[in-house]
Write an enzyme that holds these catalytic residues in place. Structure first.
Site, mmCIF file in Angstrom:
data_model
loop_
_atom_site.group_PDB
_atom_site.id
_atom_site.type_symbol
_atom_site.label_atom_id
_atom_site.label_comp_id
_atom_site.label_asym_id
_atom_site.label_seq_id
_atom_site.Cartn_x
_atom_site.Cartn_y
_atom_site.Cartn_z
ATOM 1 C CG ASP A 1 -5.289 2.690 2.580
ATOM 2 O OD1 ASP A 1 -6.162 2.703 1.707
ATOM 3 O OD2 ASP A 1 -4.341 1.877 2.569
ATOM 4 C CE LYS B 1 -9.890 1.516 0.672
ATOM 5 N NZ LYS B 1 -8.487 1.399 0.383
ATOM 6 N N PRO C 1 -0.543 -2.264 8.245
ATOM 7 C CG PRO C 1 0.943 -3.621 7.044
ATOM 8 C CD PRO C 1 -0.444 -3.047 7.000
ATOM 9 N N GLY C 2 1.321 -0.186 8.144
ATOM 10 C CA GLY C 2 2.143 1.023 8.234
ATOM 11 C C GLY C 2 2.785 1.519 6.941
ATOM 12 N N GLY C 3 2.316 1.051 5.799
ATOM 13 C CA GLY C 3 2.904 1.486 4.522
ATOM 14 C C GLY C 3 2.810 2.989 4.290
ATOM 15 C CG ASP D 1 -5.518 -0.229 11.759
ATOM 16 O OD1 ASP D 1 -6.119 -1.209 12.237
ATOM 17 O OD2 ASP D 1 -5.460 0.016 10.552
ATOM 18 C CB SER E 1 -0.872 0.064 1.248
ATOM 19 O OG SER E 1 -1.921 -0.807 1.150
HETATM 20 N N1 SAM Z 1 -2.472 2.129 4.671
HETATM 21 C C1 SAM Z 1 -2.130 0.845 5.278
HETATM 22 C C2 SAM Z 1 -0.714 0.508 4.860
HETATM 23 O O1 SAM Z 1 -0.160 1.207 4.004
HETATM 24 O O2 SAM Z 1 -0.119 -0.431 5.412
HETATM 25 C C3 SAM Z 1 -3.090 -0.246 4.893
HETATM 26 C C4 SAM Z 1 -4.456 0.005 5.436
HETATM 27 S S1 SAM Z 1 -5.588 -1.282 5.174
HETATM 28 C C5 SAM Z 1 -5.991 -1.122 3.502
HETATM 29 C C6 SAM Z 1 -7.019 -0.682 5.975
HETATM 30 C C7 SAM Z 1 -6.894 -0.608 7.490
HETATM 31 O O3 SAM Z 1 -7.991 0.162 7.979
HETATM 32 C C8 SAM Z 1 -6.995 -1.962 8.201
HETATM 33 O O4 SAM Z 1 -5.791 -2.204 8.901
HETATM 34 C C9 SAM Z 1 -8.170 -1.801 9.172
HETATM 35 O O5 SAM Z 1 -7.926 -2.367 10.435
HETATM 36 C C10 SAM Z 1 -8.282 -0.291 9.267
HETATM 37 N N2 SAM Z 1 -9.625 0.207 9.648
HETATM 38 C C11 SAM Z 1 -10.810 -0.048 9.067
HETATM 39 N N3 SAM Z 1 -11.789 0.605 9.721
HETATM 40 C C12 SAM Z 1 -11.196 1.298 10.723
HETATM 41 C C13 SAM Z 1 -11.674 2.164 11.744
HETATM 42 N N4 SAM Z 1 -12.964 2.459 11.854
HETATM 43 N N5 SAM Z 1 -10.779 2.711 12.590
HETATM 44 C C14 SAM Z 1 -9.447 2.435 12.485
HETATM 45 N N6 SAM Z 1 -8.951 1.620 11.534
HETATM 46 C C15 SAM Z 1 -9.808 1.061 10.682
#
Ligand code: SAM
Length: 346
Positions: A265, A294, A211-213, A229, A181
């Protein structure tokens, strides 16, 4: 327009919409999964007007924007150069760059070896004819191959087109980044020109960070990140001590002090994300936001219009003007990426 395969309908809807706004009538040809869309004004004389007024950066789904001549077909295997050269000559101008391209589909990519082989002899023929000269300010010449015997000859102007062949930025997956990501934020920074505002010592909030991208991209630029998160964050990233991880809900969290950057994200309904982002900026919690929307498969274009309207109304209610740029990045799949800020802030 080149686009992501499968998004021809949205790309076509967008160009028709823009053309109508410019008072031009026409139709779009968009074959599903072809990776490109042709817009044809009813009055051919309006092609130049449309091309002159269209702003590539205002388009969401178009990766590239060209003005093209009608498709040349049945190019003879032994001499493709002559008819292509004739077509270029008919355009009545010189070019500074030559790009040979195909659509971004698996079938079209099989043509890339042919394109590489054909590029040099064609460039030499153009140079000999005085059509390709050493002036980087001149427009680009594109040969868009649909098959080894069929191509559109087209042009793009430097300031109103994507600076990358096929509209695809060449970015490498950085070593040490916690997720793929990360490429999305890297591309967003490049496309929206955010580097000029990013600076060491700034602060950011990353909603849906695990995870932190995305956090990693910010930390690389010396920015302190609050990562929201319930999921885990990459250990090496936390070890930098530039990231504070809070396991809480991204929809309820607000920072104690305003931050420069909000990135988001989270996989959620686009209208909910649009509302949240507009709230953050209008309430002054962040100066700028970069986020993903999305899109639902069947109503992508409509949903995007809805999100735009939500943001517009929220800013209007706050007596502010928004600057919103949307783009389906190369690294985006069923989503688009947005950059939002107040228009009056520098
Ligand atoms: N941007 C991240 C990266 O680069 O590693 C990847 C993010 S992943 C696509 C989406 C994340 O959104 C998931 O880890 C999920 O746990 C989190 N998420 C979804 N709904 C959430 C909420 N209401 N509050 C906090 N985190 C949320």
């Amino acid at each position: 327009m080149y686009c992501r395969a499968g998004f021809e309908k949205e790309c076509a809807a967008e160009i028709c919409d823009q053309a109508t706004q410019l008072g031009i009538s026409g139709y779009a040809r968009a074959k599903p999964d072809s990776g490109y869309v042709l817009y044809v004004p009813h009055d051919p004389a309006q092609t130049g007007d449309l091309f002159g007024q269209l702003r590539y950066r205002q388009l969401v789904f178009a990766r590239q924007l060209l003005a093209v001549a009608p498709l040349l077909t049945a190019l003879p295997v032994g001499d493709r150069i002559t008819p292509l050269l004739e077509q270029v000559r008919a355009m009545g101008q010189q070019f500074g760059t030559l790009w040979l391209e195909t659509a971004d589909t698996n079938e079209a990519k099989e043509l890339s070896a042919f394109c590489r082989k054909f590029e040099k002899p064609f460039a030499i023929a153009l140079q000999k004819a005085g059509l390709l000269v050493d002036d980087p300010e001149l427009p680009r010449l594109h040969l868009f191959f649909l098959g080894s015997a069929a191509a559109h000859v087209g042009l793009s102007t430097l300031r109103k087109s994507s600076p990358w062949p096929m509209g695809i930025p060449r970015l490498r997956m950085p070593r040490g980044a916690p997720s793929r990501s990360t490429m999305k934020l890297a591309e967003a920074i490049l496309h929206f020109g955010l580097e000029r505002w990013l600076d060491t010592g700034q602060t950011a909030v990353d909603l849906g960070a695990s995870p932190g991208g995305w956090s990693w991209q910010l930390v690389q630029r010396g920015i302190h990140v609050t990562a929201i998160d319930n999921g885990p964050m990459d250990k090496a990233l936390l070890a930098t001590e530039m990231v504070e991880h809070l396991r809480t809900d991204g929809f309820h969290y607000r920072p104690k002090r305003p931050v420069q950057w909000l990135v988001c994200d989270m996989i959620e309904k686009p209208s909910r994300i649009a509302t949240l982002m507009a709230d953050w900026i209008c309430e002054g919690h962040a100066q700028q936001a970069v986020f993903n929307l999305k899109l639902p498969m069947k109503t992508r274009f409509e949903e995007l219009a809805r999100c735009r309207e939500i943001i517009r109304q929220r800013f209007q209610a706050a007596g502010l003007e928004e600057q919103l740029t949307l783009r389906q990045l190369y690294h985006d799949r069923e989503e688009v990426t947005a950059h939002l800020r107040r228009r009056d802030t520098e």
